[in-house]
Design an enzyme around this catalytic site. Structure first.
Site, mmCIF file in Angstrom:
data_model
loop_
_atom_site.group_PDB
_atom_site.id
_atom_site.type_symbol
_atom_site.label_atom_id
_atom_site.label_comp_id
_atom_site.label_asym_id
_atom_site.label_seq_id
_atom_site.Cartn_x
_atom_site.Cartn_y
_atom_site.Cartn_z
ATOM 1 N N LYS A 1 0.814 -1.221 0.000
ATOM 2 C CA LYS A 1 0.000 0.000 0.000
ATOM 3 C C LYS A 1 0.846 1.269 0.000
ATOM 4 C CE LYS A 1 -3.914 -2.335 0.250
ATOM 5 N NZ LYS A 1 -3.618 -3.680 -0.149
ATOM 6 N N GLU B 1 -2.943 8.064 7.510
ATOM 7 C CA GLU B 1 -3.858 8.726 6.589
ATOM 8 C C GLU B 1 -4.825 9.561 7.396
ATOM 9 O OE1 GLU B 1 -4.722 5.688 2.867
ATOM 10 O OE2 GLU B 1 -6.279 6.053 4.344
ATOM 11 N N HIS C 1 -16.205 -4.107 7.227
ATOM 12 C CA HIS C 1 -15.317 -3.865 6.090
ATOM 13 C C HIS C 1 -15.627 -4.752 4.896
ATOM 14 C CE1 HIS C 1 -12.946 -1.233 8.604
ATOM 15 N NE2 HIS C 1 -12.858 -2.188 9.501
ATOM 16 N N ARG D 1 -7.425 -7.589 -9.992
ATOM 17 C CA ARG D 1 -8.128 -8.846 -10.284
ATOM 18 C C ARG D 1 -9.566 -8.508 -10.637
ATOM 19 N NH1 ARG D 1 -11.217 -8.421 -5.806
ATOM 20 N NH2 ARG D 1 -10.209 -7.663 -3.926
#
Lengths: 155, 503
Positions: free
Chosen positions: B116, B204, B239, B296
């Site tokens: 990430k 973040e 999530h 994907r």
């Protein structure tokens, strides 16, 4: 025919009557279709098909977009917590009164016999105790939920 | 050239890909663990091979075993589906080195997007807006904590700590106040080291009230990289997405165009090939930020297929064979919604449920698509993901699509195993869903103490009556789980005694 189911809200006693191919529960009606589904006519005038399947002791029912899972409680299995049974589970006629006020009864003893749609339904004592009130005599009509007798329960 | 495809997956997505191979005239190969021997996807393949082993690691994740089967079966391409090995760069590389076409992006693209922090740095360089924050490259615990503390004063609170190798919420912590920072950082690092063997985390800014909006991209080897518009997937529990739609209800033409350009830039920056999804957070003021790229096919790809008319899996096969993608200029048409049917108890914290699918009758009629890997009579086991099916509807407008979804969910009958059907049905009546103003915290906000089904007394009475009548009529003696036995229970069937000679 009487059945006891465990629902999300607790145990529920369902006593059906039958007239030819039509099953009756209070003001609700049901018929069994050839494909195994049930057509249910509710007392509020709406109707719909119910799909059912039994897995183990549980009846799974899909009706009007809802899915239910009712565990069937075998007759004779512990009926504790339900000191009721002294109310009429369906509308009908009192066939026999088997006890008198002041009489001592044992758990499971038959107190009264009702008849609805040519089917007999026995009102049983949930526990040992003595009868304090009898509200109906043989031959009288009762409504669903009518209190039939009262008793003092002994622990 | 691609002529024979091995699908390195199972369940619903394996069915989706195997059917696409069939339609494309390609031979197909399924691999399956012993507990999947009677699963639908095995039937849909031309050939199927049993995987040795009892665990997922020894079966669907066992790269060497799968490669051996691929070589022995003579396949020339492998489609990984989603999950399992789909984002494993080492597997993509091993497949390519074995001379077999990997249906997906190159290993380098998977690596760059899989880490990430690398992805954020790559995106920033490509001019794609990323969520304000800072990457912390320090691996030493003390130095990393120091750097996190310093960075936090620049990022500001509330903030999110995320593991660089993370996913699915692992190694992720929301931090509201400075005094909670170090504890949260230590536990995020611990979790990340345990889960991924990599404790690096980055910071973040926490953007609340945002929508999760993602752009589908396609890239071929003929210099064409396009986007197929957006999907909104804000409605999530733990999530995980449960309700997805295309287009996003609050999208404007300007934001779509800017977001689409950013997604194409993101794909181009890593020399992307095939189908991929660039995920963004869309803030209420219209600003959007890169979240991550999924390298994907995605679970919710059907909603894009419904509104664009593009068969994304078919395009994947075409692109992998070296052909140019077939879709021309795109016209978004109507509205599509997908819900994920899970075997889970929505009224008990969405815990997975198991049991038989004694009755499994999906809805029918116009505008309905069902992508599933199960059928009536199957058993839901604890071995795999509890997703049973994706129900997708299409209609000319969003309002009509919601009406169609309500109707479809009401018709859908699944008995024998607890599912989230009713939860999905009630979602369709939530004002935020009707208005299209969903955000990623909606489910927690609406049902802070958990969800419970809400049936009227009359309906429950009707259902109880049905159970009682069924019991009284002996309906349980008719087996729902094995319809064959009903069909053949009569006198000896002529079909059993019929013998054919094959040349």
């Amino acid at each position: 025919m009487e059945h006891m189911f465990r629902t999300r809200g607790g145990s529920v006693d369902v006593t059906l009557a039958r007239s030819d191919d039509v099953w009756i529960l209070g003001e609700h009606r049901a018929t069994v279709e050839s494909d195994g589904r049930l057509k249910i006519h509710l007392s509020n005038g709406t109707s719909g098909f119910a799909t059912v399947a039994k897995v183990g002791d549980c009846w799974w029912v899909h009706f009007k977009g809802h899915t239910f899972n009712f565990e069937r409680i075998e007759p004779g299995a512990s009926q504790s917590g339900d000191e009721g049974g002294l109310t009429a589970p369906m509308p009908g006629k009192v066939l026999q009164v088997l006890v008198e006020v002041g009489q001592t009864v044992n758990a499971g003893e038959t107190l009264m016999v009702l008849e609805a749609m040519k089917m007999e339904h026995r009102i049983l004592a949930a526990s040992q105790g003595s009868i304090t009130e009898i509200h109906f005599a043989a031959g009288e009509q009762v409504q669903q939920g009518s209190v039939l007798l009262a008793m003092d329960e002994e622990d | 050239m691609v002529s024979k495809v091995l699908v390195a997956n199972r369940g619903e997505i394996a069915c989706r890909i195997l059917r696409a191979c069939n339609e494309a005239g390609l031979a197909s190969v399924a691999i399956y663990a012993a507990n999947d021997a009677s699963s639908l996807f095995v039937e849909l393949a031309d050939e199927s091979f049993l995987l040795d082993g009892d665990t997922i690691t020894d079966t669907y994740l066992h790269q060497a075993q799968i490669l051996d089967i691929a070589k022995n079966a003579g396949v020339d391409a492998i489609h990984p589906g989603f999950g399992f090995l789909s984002e494993r760069a080492d597997f993509a590389r091993a497949v390519t080195e074995a001379g077999i076409q990997w249906i997906g992006p190159g290993a380098n693209a998977i690596e760059k997007m899989g880490d990430k922090m690398t992805a954020r740095i790559t995106m920033r360089a490509a001019g794609v807006p990323v969520i304000p924050g800072e990457e912390i490259e320090e691996t030493d615990e003390d130095l990393a904590l120091q750097a996190i503390e310093q960075a936090s004063t620049r990022v500001g609170f509330p903030l999110l700590l995320k593991a660089s190798s993370g996913g699915g919420g692992k190694g992720m912590r929301a931090v509201e106040h400075p005094e909670e920072l170090l504890d949260a950082a230590r536990s995020a690092r611990r979790e990340a080291i345990a889960a991924f063997g990599d404790g690096r985390v980055y910071l973040e800014r926490l953007l609340t009230g945002s929508k999760h909006v993602e752009i589908q991209v396609l890239a071929d080897r003929h210099g064409r990289t396009i986007h197929l518009g957006e999907r909104e997937c804000s409605v999530q529990r733990r999530h995980q997405k449960v309700f997805e739609e295309a287009p996003c209800a609050t999208m404007t033409e300007e934001i779509r165009s800017a977001m689409g350009k950013a997604a194409v830039a993101a794909a181009t920056a890593v020399d992307y090939e095939g189908a991929g999804t660039v995920e963004f957070l869309l803030a209420p003021n219209g600003e959007f930020f890169f979240l991550e790229m999924n390298t994907r096919i995605q679970v919710e790809h059907p909603v894009t297929e419904m509104v664009t008319g593009v068969d994304i899996v078919r395009e994947q096969l075409r692109i992998a064979a070296g052909q140019p993608m077939s879709c021309g200029d795109l016209q978004m048409r109507g509205h599509a919604i997908e819900v994920r049917l899970y075997a889970e108890d929505a009224s008990n914290n969405f815990l997975p449920a198991i049991g038989p699918l004694s009755v499994f009758v999906p809805p029918e009629g116009p505008g309905i698509r069902l992508d599933t890997g199960v059928r009536q009579g199957d058993e839901v086991t604890p071995n795999y993901d509890p997703m049973l099916a994706k129900l997708i509807v299409w209609a000319p407008s969003r309002e009509e699509a919601l009406q169609r979804m309500r109707r479809s969910l009401d018709e859908f009958v699944v008995l024998g195993t607890t599912t989230n059907l009713r939860f999905l049905r009630e979602l369709c009546d939530v004002p935020d869903v009707i208005e299209g103003t969903t955000d990623t915290t909606m489910i927690d906000r609406l049902w802070p103490n958990g969800w419970n089904p809400n049936a009227s007394i009359e309906v429950e009475d009707g259902a109880l009556m049905a159970a009682a009548v069924a019991e009284s009529s002996g309906l349980h003696r008719q087996s729902h789980s094995s319809p064959q036995s009903d069909d053949f229970s009569g006198p000896v069937s002529p079909f059993r005694t019929l013998s054919r000679r094959y040349p």
